[in-house]
Scaffold this motif. Structure first.
Motif, PDB file in Angstrom:
ATOM      1  N   ARG A   1      23.848  32.192  10.869  1.00 16.30           N
ATOM      2  CA  ARG A   1      24.706  32.711   9.953  1.00 16.30           C
ATOM      3  C   ARG A   1      25.233  34.128   9.900  1.00 16.30           C
ATOM      4  O   ARG A   1      26.228  34.431   9.930  1.00 16.30           O
ATOM      5  CB  ARG A   1      24.466  32.312   8.658  1.00 16.30           C
TER       6      ARG A   1
ATOM      7  N   ASP B   1      28.632  34.101   8.744  1.00 13.90           N
ATOM      8  CA  ASP B   1      28.921  33.305   7.744  1.00 13.90           C
ATOM      9  C   ASP B   1      28.066  33.738   6.609  1.00 13.90           C
ATOM     10  O   ASP B   1      26.863  33.580   6.484  1.00 13.90           O
ATOM     11  CB  ASP B   1      28.295  31.839   8.140  1.00 13.90           C
TER      12      ASP B   1
ATOM     13  N   PRO C   1      27.988  29.877   2.288  1.00 13.86           N
ATOM     14  CA  PRO C   1      28.558  29.614   3.628  1.00 13.86           C
ATOM     15  C   PRO C   1      29.712  28.846   3.754  1.00 13.86           C
ATOM     16  O   PRO C   1      29.861  27.874   2.837  1.00 13.86           O
ATOM     17  CB  PRO C   1      27.256  29.239   4.299  1.00 13.86           C
TER      18      PRO C   1
ATOM     19  N   ILE D   1      30.728  27.912   7.282  1.00 14.28           N
ATOM     20  CA  ILE D   1      30.682  27.247   8.357  1.00 14.28           C
ATOM     21  C   ILE D   1      29.608  26.209   8.505  1.00 14.28           C
ATOM     22  O   ILE D   1      29.906  25.202   8.638  1.00 14.28           O
ATOM     23  CB  ILE D   1      30.541  28.082   9.488  1.00 14.28           C
TER      24      ILE D   1
END
Length: 144
Positions: free
Chosen positions: A115, A120, A125, A127
């Protein structure tokens, strides 16, 4: 019988033994007409390109994301299962070393690193989403 498992059964041990048997019993001379289609070499998501031939991700300016091999394998599994939740155990089996005594919680650390590398946000988040108590889900549009 090639193997025997005593009760109580440890699921990780059972999975590992099954994988060993499958690996040992694969037929190297199997016909290619039943082979699975090849994976796409590149998969796009957001501003990233997942390059399966180079085991790396690249941004729009073609700069590498500097993923480790295990991080790449985790991300690839998530991308290929977009919209579907993968459990920590499933992800752990992808990156597990034969001689490692790591736990499936190591996946959490690797997801955090992924991440960070793909920008992200960990707190919200967009994604790679966390599915509490189960695992993770890739939630971005992809294109080959």
């Amino acid at each position: 019988a090639d193997d025997y498992v005593c009760k109580p059964i440890n699921m990780r041990e059972l999975c590992a033994r099954v994988k060993v048997q499958i690996r040992h019993n694969k037929n190297p001379h199997a016909s290619k007409e039943h082979a699975l289609p090849a994976d796409p070499v590149q998969i796009r998501f957001g501003k990233w390109i997942l390059d399966c031939s180079k085991y790396q991700i690249f941004d729009e300016a073609n700069r590498p994301g500097d993923l480790t091999v295990k991080e790449f394998l985790l991300l690839k599994a998530l991308v290929k299962s977009a919209g579907r939740t993968l459990s920590r155990e499933q992800l752990f089996m992808i990156v597990r070393d034969e001689n490692s005594d790591a736990t499936d919680r190591a996946v959490d650390v690797q997801i955090t690193r992924i991440r960070k590398k793909i920008n992200d946000c960990a707190k919200s988040p967009r994604i790679i989403k966390t599915v509490r108590g189960i695992g993770y889900m890739f939630d971005a549009a992809t294109a080959s």
